[in-house]
Design a protein around this motif. Structure first.
Motif, PDB file in Angstrom:
ATOM      1  N   SER A 760     -37.407 -33.231 -10.963  1.00  0.00           N
ATOM      2  CA  SER A 760     -38.391 -33.633 -11.967  1.00  0.00           C
ATOM      3  C   SER A 760     -39.564 -32.673 -12.064  1.00  0.00           C
ATOM      4  O   SER A 760     -40.310 -32.700 -13.031  1.00  0.00           O
ATOM      5  N   PHE A 761     -39.761 -31.816 -11.061  1.00  0.00           N
ATOM      6  CA  PHE A 761     -40.829 -30.811 -11.141  1.00  0.00           C
ATOM      7  C   PHE A 761     -40.451 -29.697 -12.094  1.00  0.00           C
ATOM      8  O   PHE A 761     -41.209 -29.313 -12.969  1.00  0.00           O
ATOM      9  N   SER A 762     -39.267 -29.122 -11.900  1.00  0.00           N
ATOM     10  CA  SER A 762     -38.877 -27.927 -12.653  1.00  0.00           C
ATOM     11  C   SER A 762     -38.038 -28.231 -13.874  1.00  0.00           C
ATOM     12  O   SER A 762     -37.865 -27.387 -14.746  1.00  0.00           O
ATOM     13  N   GLY A 763     -37.492 -29.461 -13.943  1.00  0.00           N
ATOM     14  CA  GLY A 763     -36.635 -29.797 -15.071  1.00  0.00           C
ATOM     15  C   GLY A 763     -35.231 -29.253 -14.941  1.00  0.00           C
ATOM     16  O   GLY A 763     -34.495 -29.199 -15.924  1.00  0.00           O
ATOM     17  N   VAL A 764     -34.815 -28.842 -13.723  1.00  0.00           N
ATOM     18  CA  VAL A 764     -33.501 -28.254 -13.497  1.00  0.00           C
ATOM     19  C   VAL A 764     -32.581 -29.301 -12.847  1.00  0.00           C
ATOM     20  O   VAL A 764     -32.978 -29.995 -11.912  1.00  0.00           O
ATOM     21  N   ARG A 765     -31.351 -29.422 -13.354  1.00  0.00           N
ATOM     22  CA  ARG A 765     -30.354 -30.323 -12.784  1.00  0.00           C
ATOM     23  C   ARG A 765     -29.450 -29.533 -11.842  1.00  0.00           C
ATOM     24  O   ARG A 765     -28.943 -28.468 -12.191  1.00  0.00           O
ATOM     25  N   VAL A 766     -29.239 -30.071 -10.639  1.00  0.00           N
ATOM     26  CA  VAL A 766     -28.385 -29.443  -9.628  1.00  0.00           C
ATOM     27  C   VAL A 766     -27.044 -30.161  -9.597  1.00  0.00           C
ATOM     28  O   VAL A 766     -26.977 -31.399  -9.558  1.00  0.00           O
ATOM     29  N   ASP A 767     -25.974 -29.389  -9.595  1.00  0.00           N
ATOM     30  CA  ASP A 767     -24.606 -29.913  -9.610  1.00  0.00           C
ATOM     31  C   ASP A 767     -23.861 -29.366  -8.398  1.00  0.00           C
ATOM     32  O   ASP A 767     -23.611 -28.162  -8.298  1.00  0.00           O
ATOM     33  N   GLY A 818     -19.463 -41.279   3.974  1.00  0.00           N
ATOM     34  CA  GLY A 818     -19.731 -40.358   2.865  1.00  0.00           C
ATOM     35  C   GLY A 818     -19.948 -41.047   1.528  1.00  0.00           C
ATOM     36  O   GLY A 818     -19.460 -42.152   1.292  1.00  0.00           O
ATOM     37  N   ASN A 819     -20.708 -40.394   0.639  1.00  0.00           N
ATOM     38  CA  ASN A 819     -20.902 -40.871  -0.743  1.00  0.00           C
ATOM     39  C   ASN A 819     -21.312 -39.687  -1.615  1.00  0.00           C
ATOM     40  O   ASN A 819     -21.533 -38.574  -1.118  1.00  0.00           O
ATOM     41  N   SER A 820     -21.403 -39.919  -2.903  1.00  0.00           N
ATOM     42  CA  SER A 820     -21.767 -38.851  -3.854  1.00  0.00           C
ATOM     43  C   SER A 820     -23.118 -39.105  -4.501  1.00  0.00           C
ATOM     44  O   SER A 820     -23.411 -38.573  -5.575  1.00  0.00           O
ATOM     45  N   ASN A 821     -23.950 -39.926  -3.888  1.00  0.00           N
ATOM     46  CA  ASN A 821     -25.264 -40.247  -4.437  1.00  0.00           C
ATOM     47  C   ASN A 821     -26.273 -39.166  -4.028  1.00  0.00           C
ATOM     48  O   ASN A 821     -26.975 -39.313  -3.028  1.00  0.00           O
ATOM     49  N   LEU A 822     -26.321 -38.090  -4.817  1.00  0.00           N
ATOM     50  CA  LEU A 822     -27.249 -36.996  -4.526  1.00  0.00           C
ATOM     51  C   LEU A 822     -28.646 -37.373  -5.013  1.00  0.00           C
ATOM     52  O   LEU A 822     -28.838 -37.735  -6.175  1.00  0.00           O
ATOM     53  N   TYR A 823     -29.619 -37.300  -4.102  1.00  0.00           N
ATOM     54  CA  TYR A 823     -30.999 -37.669  -4.409  1.00  0.00           C
ATOM     55  C   TYR A 823     -31.877 -36.411  -4.507  1.00  0.00           C
ATOM     56  O   TYR A 823     -31.593 -35.386  -3.899  1.00  0.00           O
ATOM     57  N   PHE A 824     -32.974 -36.585  -5.247  1.00  0.00           N
ATOM     58  CA  PHE A 824     -34.059 -35.592  -5.206  1.00  0.00           C
ATOM     59  C   PHE A 824     -35.345 -36.335  -4.880  1.00  0.00           C
ATOM     60  O   PHE A 824     -35.712 -37.293  -5.564  1.00  0.00           O
ATOM     61  N   ASP A 825     -36.022 -35.909  -3.819  1.00  0.00           N
ATOM     62  CA  ASP A 825     -37.249 -36.578  -3.420  1.00  0.00           C
ATOM     63  C   ASP A 825     -38.140 -35.583  -2.690  1.00  0.00           C
ATOM     64  O   ASP A 825     -37.698 -34.878  -1.781  1.00  0.00           O
ATOM     65  N   CYS A 879     -30.743 -24.033  -5.780  1.00  0.00           N
ATOM     66  CA  CYS A 879     -31.937 -23.324  -6.277  1.00  0.00           C
ATOM     67  C   CYS A 879     -32.342 -23.938  -7.614  1.00  0.00           C
ATOM     68  O   CYS A 879     -31.741 -23.646  -8.653  1.00  0.00           O
ATOM     69  N   SER A 880     -33.340 -24.803  -7.591  1.00  0.00           N
ATOM     70  CA  SER A 880     -33.740 -25.528  -8.799  1.00  0.00           C
ATOM     71  C   SER A 880     -35.128 -25.151  -9.288  1.00  0.00           C
ATOM     72  O   SER A 880     -35.615 -25.723 -10.261  1.00  0.00           O
ATOM     73  N   VAL A 881     -35.774 -24.221  -8.588  1.00  0.00           N
ATOM     74  CA  VAL A 881     -37.098 -23.764  -9.032  1.00  0.00           C
ATOM     75  C   VAL A 881     -36.940 -22.385  -9.644  1.00  0.00           C
ATOM     76  O   VAL A 881     -36.619 -21.418  -8.943  1.00  0.00           O
ATOM     77  N   PRO A 882     -37.124 -22.230 -10.963  1.00  0.00           N
ATOM     78  CA  PRO A 882     -36.951 -20.923 -11.606  1.00  0.00           C
ATOM     79  C   PRO A 882     -37.874 -19.877 -11.003  1.00  0.00           C
ATOM     80  O   PRO A 882     -38.983 -20.181 -10.559  1.00  0.00           O
TER      81      PRO A 882
END
Length: 1141
Positions: A760-767, A818-825, A879-882
């Motif tokens: 949510s800081f940079s607006g980049v989605r990580v896959d 295991g799970n696929s719930n990737l978080y950003f915090d 790498c989600s920060v441009p």
């Protein structure tokens, strides 16, 4: 048969003679651009001279129309007409609308022998939001006086002004002034008869010949030039032979130019009166002598009466002062002794008691005392405007002559001058004139496509707006414009070069309407180019292009484009160009912040890139205006004249001196979360010096500078503006109720069990789906081993769903499902694998798998406690920060080259090592700084390091910082010296083209904020440089001498030719520039020769632009190409085609 060009606005054919009852009516347009270069013209053997009217600007008197406020104009030139700016005509209506023009037509109309000279113009409304035009016509009539322009009529958008003046009389008829007397409503009655000598003036030339001269009907007598009584000028040569050069009876005196003219069979003679206030009467000098003309200067204080002194001056800071508007009338005031003083500005008074060149006088009944004649024009010294007059009457108390001085002071309103001092011993009278016209304004004309704002030191360089490969094309309903800056158009305009703007009409005819744009103008915050072009057919005056620049932070050179606004009078074209180039240097600041719980607030929608917020406040101290922006400086322009980094600019509307009415309430800064008060805020510090010399309560400041804070309060209704809520000494506090300050509870939320998450800081989605299902083995230094799968479960375990386990003798122990719930915090991406084996009573083991930006894939595992494990996975997918500044940033720079060149950079200061990574975390080793740190501080010892401290992680992208680029790193570690702050660091990248990559150096430690600042001089953040290539040598050695940078292409040139697919590139052979050819089965096509080289420092490459190739079959343009030379230390020569279009 008579023919001529017909002005567009005339409905009937001109230059045609209508015959009715034997009365001839003739209308003849006159070309100002040729005949009026020196404010003179000739018509039917009659010569007219308007020079005397061009010395000042004029205010039309006796306006009796309810819609008009005033009319100002200048004859034969442009000048500063307040409030319209630089123009020739200015009209202000009662509704405050302003109309201006700089072009006019001159023509003669009327009965033969009784013609009127008319000057007409079409004015345009200066407010671009409204269209319309206003026609103004000046009717000149011959008179014996200079006169003043008077209002006649205003009907149907047409103004008529009449002026009875001696300037409208042909010079051929000026012999009626041979008595040297005339009257002017502006200047008064004048009598030059004192210049007439009882004997003569005399002077000699280099050959020893002596000239004897008299004026105003006087003769030199019969004793020196022979027995002739009417002689005004004669010469006695070295052989004592007399030659008559002029007769008194044929003397012509021109009161407009103050010249005497005489004619003889041998020579024409002219005598020009020059102002010299220091003389008692007159002094003759020989100016020039040729076979046909003899020219003299007669210096005299009496000549100071008709020629206006200079009423315009600039100070050392390029501020200008123009008092011409004060020169149109006399000012009568009374002193304590009831004596009346008559004062004029920049000229002599017109009062009949004070005639004869007096600029100030004292009137007592029917007599007067001359207090001085103008010594010089307007003068500026030691922050004081003044006009000095000398050579008045003799003072009664001494042998001195009276002198006087007017001191001018900037004021909110205009008042009459006042007598402030009489120095009886020195015979000096001092007056004070408080007026709005004494307030400064700034006007600077630049060169080489650069102009400087001398007030705040802003340099505006427009060269980056030049397109090297193609011109700007602007479509218009009547045709098309081709425009380029800082050099010629790339192709000629109707065969002409040295053209900056070309207009192609509907018929396909090209018109060179604007010269090459090289001299930008700066005028009180306004930036523009004013370009002259070919003669316009409608009035035979040069076309004019006005390009106005407006600041828009989002539009850099690549994204900005000129827009056509309007066409005036068929001869004037206006464009507006929104661009970041027109913005002052400024720094972008982060407008997102995280609170204690990890919630993210984004106030960037409140940051305006092409406008500001304006808030007013009216209280007992006066009316105040605040110009505000959020997380960035206010827009550059004339609305707010504060220092470039100012985020809140306060204007005291009661202060008449416009530049001095502004005060900065602080420089822009980033959004903060106050952990003590639990509020969002921005603190602006470093403003103007506090006028009351004391601080104020509020903010985290201890300064005598003005400072301010904006506190943001959550409100779903949202106020469009902030509100001033507190002012204490030097501190101003605003409150802004806005929906953007409300919690969105965005994170940590995963995206539907799909191994993806959003920063949510940079607006980049990580896959991370490419990792899913792959098993990884990781070893701890203690020897323990772990197997895990990302976004899934291990396939060979007996317990279903295990995502990570530890190898043990009896099998692999479950330490997380295991799970696929990737978080950003809080700046990190992670998976949380829970429900592992039992660890303690009612407690199960869990594992956090954290994904950290890195250039190579690797893993580390650490033990948080007996029941908690942490796995750190380094991957470029995280790498989600441009690593580049925003596209709308004033300085668009990409730091990826530094980021990829090496993982970390080291600098040492005072025995402490600092390890720095660019845009990504350092690749850690066990025992070093926190995992994810981008800057690590460690005390250097002989074989190890201790006291390792993280100075921040990469959460924010680089940002513009004036001329530089700044990269900020933040952490969650509280500052021990200031609990409201966290430990952090910043790297300021500064341009140095000759250093290459460079290296960081510790600049300072702000202990109060626990903030470390590094300086990094490098070429990576330098703007592109464009170099013109002239020959093969300039290609073999690409040289940017200005920045001491060169690239040696000689090794490439030795090979000569390179082939890629069906293209052949010839590298700088001995006889020609580098060129590109396309080899076809049928023919070879030239894609151009090298004309420009662009040094692209941020990408470490150089571009060669090839232009002027063969004609393109698909369009009217020519083929062109670009060769990219990319720096790579380990690369071999490799050519490939990027794109063909």
């Amino acid at each position: 048969m008579m023919t001529c060009d017909i002005p567009y606005s005339w409905k009937k054919p001109l230059c045609v003679v209508w015959i009715t009852v034997q009365i001839f009516i003739l209308v003849v347009p006159l070309a100002l651009s040729n005949e009026l270069v020196n404010c003179k013209f000739e018509y039917q053997s009659q010569f007219f001279d308007f020079n005397g009217l061009s010395l000042t600007h004029w205010n039309v008197s006796d306006i009796h129309d309810a819609n008009l406020s005033y009319i100002l104009f200048s004859v034969c030139n442009k000048t500063y007409l307040k409030p319209c700016g630089m123009c020739s005509f200015c009209v202000v209506m009662k509704d405050s609308s302003k109309w201006s023009s700089s072009k006019s037509d001159l023509y003669v109309q009327g009965d033969m022998g009784n013609e009127d000279i008319r000057l007409s113009t079409v004015l345009r409304r200066m407010d671009s939001s409204s269209s319309g035009e206003l026609k103004l016509e000046l009717k000149f009539k011959c008179s014996s006086e200079i006169g003043v322009p008077k209002f006649e009529a205003f009907k149907s958008d047409q103004l008529v002004v009449e002026w009875e003046t001696v300037a409208a009389c042909s010079v051929n008829n000026l012999n009626k002034y041979k008595n040297c007397m005339f009257k002017s409503e502006v200047m008064g009655e004048f009598n030059f008869q004192p210049l007439r000598q009882l004997l003569y003036y005399n002077t000699t030339n280099s050959r020893g010949s002596r000239f004897y001269v008299n004026v105003c009907g006087g003769t030199v007598g019969t004793t020196v030039c022979g027995n002739v009584s009417d002689i005004a000028i004669c010469m006695v040569d070295s052989e004592n032979k007399a030659h008559i050069l002029g007769y008194a009876s044929r003397e012509i005196f021109n009161p407009i130019d103050l010249r005497f003219k005489y004619g003889s069979k041998k020579k024409h003679v002219k005598i020009e009166l020059l102002c010299n206030a220091g003389l008692l009467l007159g002094k003759l000098k020989l100016k020039d002598e040729s076979k046909s003309l003899l020219s003299f200067d007669l210096e005299t204080p009496l000549a100071c009466i008709n020629k206006l002194s200079n009423c315009f001056v600039q100070d050392k800071n390029h501020f200008s002062y123009n008092l011409h508007s004060l020169s149109v009338k006399d000012y009568e005031i009374y002193g304590q002794s009831k004596h009346k003083y008559v004062i004029s500005v920049c000229r002599s008074v017109k009062n009949s008691y004070c005639s004869g060149g007096v600029s100030m006088c004292l009137v007592n009944g029917s007599s007067s005392i001359n207090l001085g004649t103008l010594k010089e024009g307007l003068h500026y010294e030691d922050n004081q405007l003044s006009i000095f007059s000398a050579a008045g009457d003799y003072c009664n108390v001494s042998n001195l002559r009276y002198k006087s001085v007017i001191l001018f002071e900037c004021a909110k309103t205009d008042s009459l001058p006042s007598l402030v001092n009489i120095d009886e011993e020195k015979c000096v009278y001092t007056f004070l004139f408080q007026t709005t016209y004494a307030c400064p304004f700034m006007f600077v004309e630049g060169e080489n496509c650069r102009v400087r704002d001398e007030d705040y030191g802003n340099d505006f360089d427009f060269k980056s707006l030049r397109k090297p490969m193609e011109d700007y094309i602007i479509n218009y309903s009547d045709g098309q414009f081709h425009l380029n800056l800082c050099g010629d158009l790339l192709k000629p305009c109707n065969g002409s070069t040295n053209v900056g703007v070309c207009f192609t009409d509907r018929k396909g005819t090209e018109h060179a309407i604007g010269e090459v744009a090289m001299s930008p103008r700066y005028e009180d915050g306004h930036l523009s180019f004013v370009l002259k072009g070919e003669l316009c057919k409608s009035n035979n005056t040069p076309t004019e292009v006005n390009i106005i620049f407006r600041c828009n932070h989002q539009l850099n050179a690549e994204r900005s484009h000129p827009k056509f606004v309007e066409k005036n009078n068929e001869c004037s074209y206006s464009f507006v160009w929104y661009t970041a180039i027109a913005c002052a240097q400024y720094t972008t600041h982060e407008c997102k912040v995280e609170d204690d719980s990890g919630e993210v607030y984004d106030l960037s929608p409140l940051s305006l890139h092409d406008d500001d917020y304006v808030v007013g406040r009216n209280d007992r101290t006066g009316y105040w205006k605040f110009v505000i922006n959020v997380c960035q400086p206010i827009m550059f322009g004339n609305r707010a004249r504060c220092s470039p980094e100012t985020a809140i600019c306060m204007q005291n509307m009661s202060e008449p001196n416009y530049p001095k009415s502004f005060s900065s309430l602080g420089q822009a800064s980033s959004l903060q979360y106050d952990k003590v008060k639990k509020v969002l805020k921005v603190d602006y510090s470093g403003g103007s010096t506090c006028p009351n010399g004391r601080g104020g309560g509020g903010g985290n400041f201890n300064s005598l500078d003005l400072h301010s804070t904006i506190i943001f309060i959550c409100d779903k209704e949202s106020s469009p503006y902030p509100k001033l809520t507190k002012q204490n000494g030097c501190y101003y506090e605003f409150e802004w109720r806005t929906k953007f300050a409300c919690s969105k509870k965005i994170e940590p939320i995963h995206e539907n069990n799909n191994c993806k998450a959003y920063n949510s800081f940079s607006g980049v989605r990580v896959d991370l789906t490419s990792f899913a299902g792959h098993e990884h083995l990781i070893k701890h230094p203690s020897g323990r081993q772990f197997r895990f799968v990302i976004c899934g479960s291990l396939n060979n375990e007996s317990s279903d769903g295990v995502g990570i386990c530890e190898e043990k003798e009896n099998g692999c122990e479950n330490i997380g499902i295991g799970n696929s719930n990737l978080y950003f915090d809080r700046g990190k991406f992670y998976l949380n694998y829970t429900d592992g084996a039992n660890c303690a009573s009612n407690v199960k083991i869990f594992t956090i798998i954290e994904f950290i930006c890195g250039t190579k894939d690797s893993q580390l595992i650490t033990f948080l406690n007996p029941c908690a494990y942490s796995v750190s996975v380094f991957t470029s997918l995280a790498c989600s920060v441009p690593c580049e500044t925003l596209a709308d940033s004033p300085k668009k720079i990409n730091l990826s080259f530094l980021s990829n060149y090496q993982n970390s950079y080291k600098t040492t200061a005072n025995g402490v090592d600092y390890f720095i990574s660019v845009c990504k975390p350092l690749f850690p080793k066990v025992g070093t700084c926190d995992i994810g740190s981008a800057v690590c501080k460690a005390v250097a010892q002989e074989e190890s390091r201790s006291e390792e401290v993280s100075l921040g992680s990469p959460h924010f992208r680089p940002a513009s910082f004036g001329d530089n680029v700044i990269l900020n790193y933040s952490s969650n570690q509280e500052c021990s010296n200031n609990p409201s702050k966290n430990v952090g660091s910043s790297i300021i990248f500064m341009c140095n083209p000759s250093l290459g990559i460079g290296a960081p150096v510790l600049s300072q430690i702000l202990h109060s904020d626990c903030h470390y600042e590094f300086i990094w001089n490098t070429s990576i953040v330098c703007d592109d440089d464009l170099v013109k290539l002239t020959d093969a040598v300039s290609v073999r050695m690409l040289n940017n001498s200005q920045n001491n940078v060169y690239i040696d292409l000689q090794p490439l040139c030795e090979i000569g030719k390179y082939e890629v697919e069906n293209f052949v590139i010839s590298m700088c052979n001995q006889n020609s520039l580098c060129d590109v050819q396309k080899v076809d089965a049928h023919k070879n096509i030239s894609y151009g020769r090298a004309e420009y080289a662009v040094f692209n420092y941020s990408e470490n490459k150089t571009k060669l632009f090839m232009t002027n190739g063969d004609d393109c079959e698909a369009s009217p343009d020519k083929y062109r190409s670009t060769l990219h030379l990319i720096c790579s230390p380990n690369a071999i020569e490799d050519l490939h085609i990027l794109m063909v279009s």
